[in-house]
Scaffold this active site. Structure first.
Site, PDB file in Angstrom:
ATOM      1  N   GLN A 130     -15.559   1.919  -4.944  1.00  0.00           N
ATOM      2  CA  GLN A 130     -14.749   0.830  -4.376  1.00  0.00           C
ATOM      3  C   GLN A 130     -13.276   1.231  -4.409  1.00  0.00           C
ATOM      4  OE1 GLN A 130     -16.314  -3.200  -6.088  1.00  0.00           O
ATOM      5  NE2 GLN A 130     -16.903  -1.610  -7.519  1.00  0.00           N
ATOM      6  N   GLY A 154     -16.890   0.960 -14.586  1.00  0.00           N
ATOM      7  CA  GLY A 154     -15.541   0.415 -14.440  1.00  0.00           C
ATOM      8  C   GLY A 154     -15.383  -0.613 -13.344  1.00  0.00           C
ATOM      9  N   THR A 155     -16.373  -1.475 -13.197  1.00  0.00           N
ATOM     10  CA  THR A 155     -16.242  -2.529 -12.184  1.00  0.00           C
ATOM     11  C   THR A 155     -16.635  -3.872 -12.792  1.00  0.00           C
ATOM     12  OG1 THR A 155     -16.887  -3.241  -9.959  1.00  0.00           O
ATOM     13  CG2 THR A 155     -18.510  -1.915 -11.172  1.00  0.00           C
ATOM     14  N   SER A 156     -15.849  -4.906 -12.455  1.00  0.00           N
ATOM     15  CA  SER A 156     -16.013  -6.196 -13.122  1.00  0.00           C
ATOM     16  C   SER A 156     -17.139  -7.039 -12.543  1.00  0.00           C
ATOM     17  CB  SER A 156     -14.694  -6.985 -13.025  1.00  0.00           C
ATOM     18  OG  SER A 156     -14.387  -7.223 -11.662  1.00  0.00           O
ATOM     19  N   ASN A 195     -18.776   0.251 -18.942  1.00  0.00           N
ATOM     20  CA  ASN A 195     -17.556  -0.532 -18.724  1.00  0.00           C
ATOM     21  C   ASN A 195     -16.868  -0.778 -20.069  1.00  0.00           C
ATOM     22  OD1 ASN A 195     -16.123  -1.664 -16.476  1.00  0.00           O
ATOM     23  ND2 ASN A 195     -16.562  -3.716 -17.224  1.00  0.00           N
ATOM     24  N   CYS A 254      -6.101   2.650  13.221  1.00  0.00           N
ATOM     25  CA  CYS A 254      -5.411   2.084  14.392  1.00  0.00           C
ATOM     26  C   CYS A 254      -6.151   0.833  14.851  1.00  0.00           C
ATOM     27  CB  CYS A 254      -5.340   3.111  15.526  1.00  0.00           C
ATOM     28  SG  CYS A 254      -4.556   2.411  16.996  1.00  0.00           S
ATOM     29  N   ASP A 274      -8.301   5.386  -4.244  1.00  0.00           N
ATOM     30  CA  ASP A 274      -7.614   6.625  -4.634  1.00  0.00           C
ATOM     31  C   ASP A 274      -8.508   7.824  -4.299  1.00  0.00           C
ATOM     32  OD1 ASP A 274      -9.383   7.346  -6.908  1.00  0.00           O
ATOM     33  OD2 ASP A 274      -8.500   5.621  -7.926  1.00  0.00           O
ATOM     34  N   TYR A 290       0.834  -1.218   0.000  1.00  0.00           N
ATOM     35  CA  TYR A 290       0.000   0.000   0.000  1.00  0.00           C
ATOM     36  C   TYR A 290       0.865   1.263   0.000  1.00  0.00           C
ATOM     37  CZ  TYR A 290      -3.895  -3.128   0.419  1.00  0.00           C
ATOM     38  OH  TYR A 290      -4.805  -4.120   0.146  1.00  0.00           O
ATOM     39  N   HIS A 316     -14.571   0.862   0.318  1.00  0.00           N
ATOM     40  CA  HIS A 316     -13.422  -0.022   0.576  1.00  0.00           C
ATOM     41  C   HIS A 316     -12.258   0.707   1.244  1.00  0.00           C
ATOM     42  CE1 HIS A 316     -14.713  -3.245  -2.634  1.00  0.00           C
ATOM     43  NE2 HIS A 316     -15.453  -3.262  -1.552  1.00  0.00           N
TER      44      HIS A 316
HETATM   45  P1  OAD Z   1     -11.558  -4.985 -11.502  1.00  0.00           P
HETATM   46  O1  OAD Z   1     -10.117  -4.884 -11.815  1.00  0.00           O
HETATM   47  O2  OAD Z   1     -12.085  -6.287 -11.043  1.00  0.00           O
HETATM   48  O3  OAD Z   1     -12.442  -4.556 -12.766  1.00  0.00           O
HETATM   49  C1  OAD Z   1     -12.183  -3.385 -13.478  1.00  0.00           C
HETATM   50  C2  OAD Z   1     -13.148  -3.305 -14.631  1.00  0.00           C
HETATM   51  O4  OAD Z   1     -12.922  -2.081 -15.311  1.00  0.00           O
HETATM   52  C3  OAD Z   1     -13.014  -4.412 -15.666  1.00  0.00           C
HETATM   53  O5  OAD Z   1     -14.288  -4.975 -15.973  1.00  0.00           O
HETATM   54  C4  OAD Z   1     -12.434  -3.710 -16.896  1.00  0.00           C
HETATM   55  O6  OAD Z   1     -12.914  -4.237 -18.128  1.00  0.00           O
HETATM   56  C5  OAD Z   1     -12.939  -2.309 -16.702  1.00  0.00           C
HETATM   57  N1  OAD Z   1     -12.104  -1.259 -17.314  1.00  0.00           N
HETATM   58  C6  OAD Z   1     -10.763  -1.241 -17.499  1.00  0.00           C
HETATM   59  N2  OAD Z   1     -10.364  -0.101 -18.061  1.00  0.00           N
HETATM   60  C7  OAD Z   1     -11.485   0.635 -18.270  1.00  0.00           C
HETATM   61  C8  OAD Z   1     -11.748   1.920 -18.844  1.00  0.00           C
HETATM   62  N3  OAD Z   1     -10.775   2.695 -19.330  1.00  0.00           N
HETATM   63  N4  OAD Z   1     -13.047   2.336 -18.897  1.00  0.00           N
HETATM   64  C9  OAD Z   1     -14.044   1.561 -18.428  1.00  0.00           C
HETATM   65  N5  OAD Z   1     -13.854   0.354 -17.874  1.00  0.00           N
HETATM   66  C10 OAD Z   1     -12.592  -0.115 -17.793  1.00  0.00           C
HETATM   67  O7  OAD Z   1     -11.863  -3.811 -10.435  1.00  0.00           O
HETATM   68  P2  OAD Z   1     -13.109  -3.629  -9.447  1.00  0.00           P
HETATM   69  O8  OAD Z   1     -14.348  -4.184 -10.032  1.00  0.00           O
HETATM   70  O9  OAD Z   1     -13.104  -2.224  -9.017  1.00  0.00           O
HETATM   71  O10 OAD Z   1     -11.115  -4.636  -3.434  1.00  0.00           O
HETATM   72  O11 OAD Z   1     -12.670  -4.533  -8.231  1.00  0.00           O
HETATM   73  C11 OAD Z   1     -13.479  -4.563  -7.086  1.00  0.00           C
HETATM   74  C12 OAD Z   1     -12.641  -4.782  -5.856  1.00  0.00           C
HETATM   75  O12 OAD Z   1     -11.818  -5.947  -6.042  1.00  0.00           O
HETATM   76  C13 OAD Z   1     -11.653  -3.685  -5.566  1.00  0.00           C
HETATM   77  O13 OAD Z   1     -12.222  -2.614  -4.841  1.00  0.00           O
HETATM   78  C14 OAD Z   1     -10.609  -4.390  -4.755  1.00  0.00           C
HETATM   79  C15 OAD Z   1     -10.490  -5.656  -5.572  1.00  0.00           C
HETATM   80  O14 OAD Z   1     -10.027  -6.764  -4.929  1.00  0.00           O
HETATM   81  C16 OAD Z   1     -10.271  -4.756  -2.402  1.00  0.00           C
HETATM   82  O15 OAD Z   1      -9.062  -4.683  -2.506  1.00  0.00           O
HETATM   83  C17 OAD Z   1     -10.945  -5.000  -1.101  1.00  0.00           C
END
Ligand code: OAD
Length: 245
Positions: free
Chosen positions: A96, A181-183, A207, A122, A99, A59, A114
Protein backbone atom coordinates in the site's frame (compact mmCIF):
# COMPACT_ATOMS: atom_id res chain seq x y z
CA UNK A 1 12.70 -29.45 0.71
CA UNK A 2 9.24 -29.13 2.13
CA UNK A 3 9.22 -26.09 4.38
CA UNK A 4 7.27 -27.19 7.50
CA UNK A 5 3.92 -27.06 5.72
CA UNK A 6 4.84 -23.98 3.71
CA UNK A 7 5.48 -24.69 0.10
CA UNK A 8 3.93 -22.78 -2.72
CA UNK A 9 3.56 -19.10 -3.46
CA UNK A 10 3.79 -16.42 -0.78
CA UNK A 11 2.04 -13.02 -0.80
CA UNK A 12 3.13 -10.26 1.58
CA UNK A 13 0.92 -7.22 2.07
CA UNK A 14 2.85 -4.25 3.43
CA UNK A 15 1.74 -0.94 4.91
CA UNK A 16 3.25 2.22 6.32
CA UNK A 17 4.64 0.43 9.40
CA UNK A 18 7.30 -1.35 7.34
CA UNK A 19 8.78 2.00 6.32
CA UNK A 20 8.47 3.63 9.75
CA UNK A 21 11.98 2.57 10.80
CA UNK A 22 13.27 4.20 7.61
CA UNK A 23 11.92 7.53 8.83
CA UNK A 24 8.69 7.71 6.84
CA UNK A 25 5.64 8.79 8.83
CA UNK A 26 2.74 6.37 9.17
CA UNK A 27 -0.81 7.62 8.61
CA UNK A 28 -2.66 6.83 11.82
CA UNK A 29 -1.78 7.21 15.48
CA UNK A 30 -0.69 10.29 17.36
CA UNK A 31 2.32 11.06 15.16
CA UNK A 32 0.52 10.01 11.98
CA UNK A 33 0.11 12.10 8.83
CA UNK A 34 -3.67 12.11 9.19
CA UNK A 35 -3.32 13.97 12.48
CA UNK A 36 -1.72 16.87 10.57
CA UNK A 37 -3.69 16.77 7.31
CA UNK A 38 -7.32 16.08 6.49
CA UNK A 39 -7.82 13.02 4.28
CA UNK A 40 -10.60 14.92 2.45
CA UNK A 41 -8.14 17.68 1.56
CA UNK A 42 -5.10 15.73 0.35
CA UNK A 43 -6.22 12.20 -0.46
CA UNK A 44 -9.44 12.48 -2.45
CA UNK A 45 -10.17 13.50 -6.06
CA UNK A 46 -12.55 16.16 -4.69
CA UNK A 47 -9.76 17.64 -2.57
CA UNK A 48 -7.59 17.88 -5.69
CA UNK A 49 -10.39 19.63 -7.62
CA UNK A 50 -10.81 22.14 -4.78
CA UNK A 51 -7.17 22.93 -4.19
CA UNK A 52 -4.69 21.27 -6.56
CA UNK A 53 -1.74 23.31 -5.28
CA UNK A 54 -2.26 22.09 -1.71
CA UNK A 55 -2.38 18.48 -2.87
CA UNK A 56 0.62 18.83 -5.19
CA UNK A 57 2.60 20.40 -2.33
CA UNK A 58 1.66 17.61 0.05
CA UNK A 59 3.01 14.93 -2.31
CA UNK A 60 5.95 17.12 -3.45
CA UNK A 61 7.10 17.21 0.19
CA UNK A 62 6.85 13.44 0.49
CA UNK A 63 8.71 12.95 -2.83
CA UNK A 64 11.39 15.39 -1.75
CA UNK A 65 11.92 13.49 1.51
CA UNK A 66 12.11 10.16 -0.35
CA UNK A 67 14.80 11.54 -2.66
CA UNK A 68 16.68 13.48 0.02
CA UNK A 69 19.22 10.75 0.62
CA UNK A 70 18.11 10.39 4.25
CA UNK A 71 15.59 7.60 3.70
CA UNK A 72 16.87 4.09 3.11
CA UNK A 73 15.39 0.58 3.15
CA UNK A 74 15.55 -1.09 6.57
CA UNK A 75 16.10 -4.76 7.52
CA UNK A 76 12.38 -5.49 7.04
CA UNK A 77 12.49 -4.49 3.36
CA UNK A 78 15.77 -6.34 2.91
CA UNK A 79 14.43 -9.51 4.48
CA UNK A 80 11.58 -9.62 1.94
CA UNK A 81 14.11 -9.31 -0.87
CA UNK A 82 16.03 -12.20 0.68
CA UNK A 83 12.83 -14.26 0.86
CA UNK A 84 12.10 -13.61 -2.82
CA UNK A 85 15.63 -14.61 -3.77
CA UNK A 86 16.00 -17.75 -1.65
CA UNK A 87 12.49 -19.20 -1.36
CA UNK A 88 11.60 -22.13 -3.58
CA UNK A 89 8.45 -20.57 -5.10
CA UNK A 90 7.04 -17.19 -6.09
CA UNK A 91 7.09 -14.37 -3.55
CA UNK A 92 5.06 -11.23 -4.31
CA UNK A 93 5.00 -8.04 -2.28
CA UNK A 94 1.70 -6.18 -2.57
CA UNK A 95 2.32 -2.81 -1.00
CA UNK A 96 0.00 0.00 0.00
CA UNK A 97 3.08 2.18 0.29
CA UNK A 98 3.94 4.80 -2.29
CA UNK A 99 7.65 4.88 -1.48
CA UNK A 100 10.23 2.85 -3.43
CA UNK A 101 11.91 1.17 -0.47
CA UNK A 102 10.96 -2.39 -1.44
CA UNK A 103 12.64 -1.99 -4.82
CA UNK A 104 15.66 -0.29 -3.28
CA UNK A 105 15.83 -3.08 -0.69
CA UNK A 106 16.14 -5.60 -3.53
CA UNK A 107 12.59 -6.89 -4.12
CA UNK A 108 11.71 -7.32 -7.79
CA UNK A 109 8.19 -8.66 -7.60
CA UNK A 110 6.33 -5.64 -6.18
CA UNK A 111 2.79 -4.42 -6.85
CA UNK A 112 2.01 -0.84 -5.77
CA UNK A 113 -1.73 -1.04 -5.25
CA UNK A 114 -2.00 2.59 -4.04
CA UNK A 115 0.28 4.05 -6.70
CA UNK A 116 3.76 5.55 -6.45
CA UNK A 117 5.27 8.85 -5.39
CA UNK A 118 7.77 8.74 -8.25
CA UNK A 119 5.03 8.56 -10.85
CA UNK A 120 2.65 11.15 -12.31
CA UNK A 121 -0.71 10.41 -13.91
CA UNK A 122 -2.17 12.50 -16.73
CA UNK A 123 -5.87 13.16 -16.13
CA UNK A 124 -6.35 13.85 -19.85
CA UNK A 125 -4.77 10.83 -21.53
CA UNK A 126 -4.20 8.41 -18.61
CA UNK A 127 -0.44 8.14 -19.27
CA UNK A 128 1.76 7.44 -16.28
CA UNK A 129 5.30 8.80 -16.28
CA UNK A 130 8.23 8.77 -13.91
CA UNK A 131 8.79 11.97 -11.96
CA UNK A 132 11.63 12.88 -9.64
CA UNK A 133 11.11 16.59 -8.98
CA UNK A 134 8.17 18.70 -7.91
CA UNK A 135 4.91 18.37 -9.79
CA UNK A 136 2.71 21.40 -10.51
CA UNK A 137 -0.29 22.50 -12.52
CA UNK A 138 2.00 24.28 -15.00
CA UNK A 139 3.59 20.97 -16.06
CA UNK A 140 2.64 19.31 -19.31
CA UNK A 141 2.26 15.63 -20.15
CA UNK A 142 5.00 14.07 -22.29
CA UNK A 143 2.45 11.78 -23.96
CA UNK A 144 -0.39 14.12 -24.97
CA UNK A 145 1.37 17.46 -24.57
CA UNK A 146 -1.47 19.08 -22.62
CA UNK A 147 -0.78 21.30 -19.63
CA UNK A 148 -2.50 21.20 -16.23
CA UNK A 149 -3.56 17.57 -16.14
CA UNK A 150 -0.68 15.93 -14.31
CA UNK A 151 -1.52 14.73 -10.79
CA UNK A 152 0.31 12.50 -8.32
CA UNK A 153 -0.12 8.86 -9.37
CA UNK A 154 -1.66 7.99 -6.03
CA UNK A 155 -4.87 6.03 -5.53
CA UNK A 156 -7.04 8.35 -3.47
CA UNK A 157 -10.06 7.48 -1.35
CA UNK A 158 -12.97 6.72 -3.65
CA UNK A 159 -10.67 5.47 -6.45
CA UNK A 160 -9.97 1.90 -7.50
CA UNK A 161 -6.60 0.48 -6.38
CA UNK A 162 -4.28 -0.81 -9.10
CA UNK A 163 -3.96 -4.46 -10.19
CA UNK A 164 -6.89 -5.82 -8.19
CA UNK A 165 -7.56 -8.77 -10.55
CA UNK A 166 -3.94 -9.83 -10.38
CA UNK A 167 -3.86 -9.44 -6.58
CA UNK A 168 -7.00 -11.54 -6.06
CA UNK A 169 -5.55 -14.28 -8.30
CA UNK A 170 -2.34 -14.29 -6.28
CA UNK A 171 -4.30 -14.44 -3.01
CA UNK A 172 -6.38 -17.35 -4.27
CA UNK A 173 -3.26 -19.32 -5.11
CA UNK A 174 -0.92 -18.51 -2.24
CA UNK A 175 0.07 -20.89 0.55
CA UNK A 176 1.17 -18.20 2.95
CA UNK A 177 -0.10 -14.64 3.41
CA UNK A 178 1.78 -12.21 5.64
CA UNK A 179 0.59 -8.68 6.45
CA UNK A 180 3.29 -6.32 7.72
CA UNK A 181 2.89 -2.86 9.25
CA UNK A 182 -0.70 -2.15 8.33
CA UNK A 183 -3.46 -1.07 10.69
CA UNK A 184 -6.31 -2.76 8.80
CA UNK A 185 -8.27 0.47 8.40
CA UNK A 186 -8.40 0.60 4.63
CA UNK A 187 -10.40 -1.72 2.40
CA UNK A 188 -9.80 -3.66 0.14
CA UNK A 189 -6.33 -4.38 1.59
CA UNK A 190 -7.79 -5.13 5.03
CA UNK A 191 -9.89 -7.92 3.46
CA UNK A 192 -6.98 -9.73 1.76
CA UNK A 193 -6.42 -11.94 4.80
CA UNK A 194 -9.94 -13.36 4.40
CA UNK A 195 -9.45 -14.11 0.71
CA UNK A 196 -6.14 -15.86 1.37
CA UNK A 197 -7.52 -17.70 4.41
CA UNK A 198 -10.53 -18.98 2.46
CA UNK A 199 -8.12 -20.41 -0.11
CA UNK A 200 -6.39 -22.38 2.62
CA UNK A 201 -3.33 -20.18 3.02
CA UNK A 202 -1.64 -19.79 6.35
CA UNK A 203 -1.90 -16.20 7.58
CA UNK A 204 0.50 -14.20 9.76
CA UNK A 205 0.21 -10.65 11.05
CA UNK A 206 3.47 -8.78 11.72
CA UNK A 207 2.86 -5.41 13.35
CA UNK A 208 3.85 -3.18 16.22
CA UNK A 209 0.46 -3.80 17.82
CA UNK A 210 -2.66 -5.85 17.06
CA UNK A 211 -4.41 -4.44 13.99
CA UNK A 212 -8.14 -3.92 13.50
CA UNK A 213 -8.34 -7.27 11.68
CA UNK A 214 -6.04 -9.24 14.00
CA UNK A 215 -8.68 -11.91 14.64
CA UNK A 216 -8.65 -12.99 11.02
CA UNK A 217 -5.01 -14.10 11.23
CA UNK A 218 -3.88 -17.51 12.38
CA UNK A 219 -0.52 -16.35 13.74
CA UNK A 220 0.75 -13.01 15.08
CA UNK A 221 4.22 -11.56 15.60
CA UNK A 222 4.22 -8.21 17.39
CA UNK A 223 7.20 -5.87 17.51
CA UNK A 224 9.27 -3.69 15.18
CA UNK A 225 9.10 -4.98 11.61
CA UNK A 226 12.86 -4.48 11.23
CA UNK A 227 13.44 -7.05 13.97
CA UNK A 228 10.46 -9.39 13.73
CA UNK A 229 10.31 -9.83 9.95
CA UNK A 230 13.94 -10.92 9.40
CA UNK A 231 13.40 -13.53 12.15
CA UNK A 232 10.24 -14.81 10.49
CA UNK A 233 11.92 -14.95 7.08
CA UNK A 234 14.76 -16.95 8.61
CA UNK A 235 12.23 -19.41 10.06
CA UNK A 236 10.47 -19.81 6.71
CA UNK A 237 13.70 -20.33 4.80
CA UNK A 238 15.21 -22.77 7.27
CA UNK A 239 12.00 -24.77 7.69
CA UNK A 240 11.67 -23.95 11.37
CA UNK A 241 8.41 -22.04 11.05
CA UNK A 242 6.02 -24.13 13.17
CA UNK A 243 3.85 -26.58 11.27
CA UNK A 244 0.08 -26.19 11.47
CA UNK A 245 -1.28 -28.20 14.36
P1 OAD B 1 -1.39 3.08 9.13
O1 OAD B 1 -0.68 4.32 9.50
O2 OAD B 1 -2.87 3.07 9.19
O3 OAD B 1 -0.89 1.85 10.03
C1 OAD B 1 0.47 1.59 10.22
C2 OAD B 1 0.60 0.41 11.15
O4 OAD B 1 1.97 0.11 11.29
C3 OAD B 1 0.05 0.63 12.55
O5 OAD B 1 -0.79 -0.46 12.94
C4 OAD B 1 1.30 0.69 13.44
O6 OAD B 1 1.10 0.12 14.73
C5 OAD B 1 2.26 -0.15 12.65
N1 OAD B 1 3.68 0.18 12.85
C6 OAD B 1 4.24 1.38 13.13
N2 OAD B 1 5.57 1.29 13.22
C7 OAD B 1 5.88 -0.01 13.01
C8 OAD B 1 7.10 -0.76 12.98
N3 OAD B 1 8.29 -0.19 13.20
N4 OAD B 1 7.01 -2.10 12.74
C9 OAD B 1 5.82 -2.70 12.54
N5 OAD B 1 4.65 -2.04 12.55
C10 OAD B 1 4.67 -0.71 12.78
O7 OAD B 1 -0.86 2.69 7.65
P2 OAD B 1 -1.49 1.70 6.57
O8 OAD B 1 -2.21 0.58 7.22
O9 OAD B 1 -0.43 1.39 5.61
O10 OAD B 1 -3.76 5.19 1.69
O11 OAD B 1 -2.55 2.64 5.87
C11 OAD B 1 -3.26 2.16 4.77
C12 OAD B 1 -3.58 3.27 3.82
O12 OAD B 1 -4.23 4.34 4.53
C13 OAD B 1 -2.38 3.93 3.20
O13 OAD B 1 -1.92 3.25 2.05
C14 OAD B 1 -2.91 5.29 2.84
C15 OAD B 1 -3.67 5.59 4.11
O14 OAD B 1 -4.69 6.49 4.01
C16 OAD B 1 -3.93 6.24 0.88
O15 OAD B 1 -3.40 7.32 1.05
C17 OAD B 1 -4.84 5.98 -0.27
Amino acid sequence: MNIQGISGPIVILTGAGISAESGIQTFRGEDGLWEEHRIEDVATPEGFERNPELVQNFYNERRCQLLSGTVDPNPAHESLARLEKEYSDAVTVVTQNIDNLHERGGSKNVIHMHGELLSALCRFCGARCRIEGDLGMQDSCDSCGRTGGLRPDIVWFGEMPYCMDEIYSLLAECSLFIAVGTSGNVYPASGFVDVAGRSGARTIEVNLEPSLVKNRFEDHRYGMAGTVLPELVEEILTGTYPART
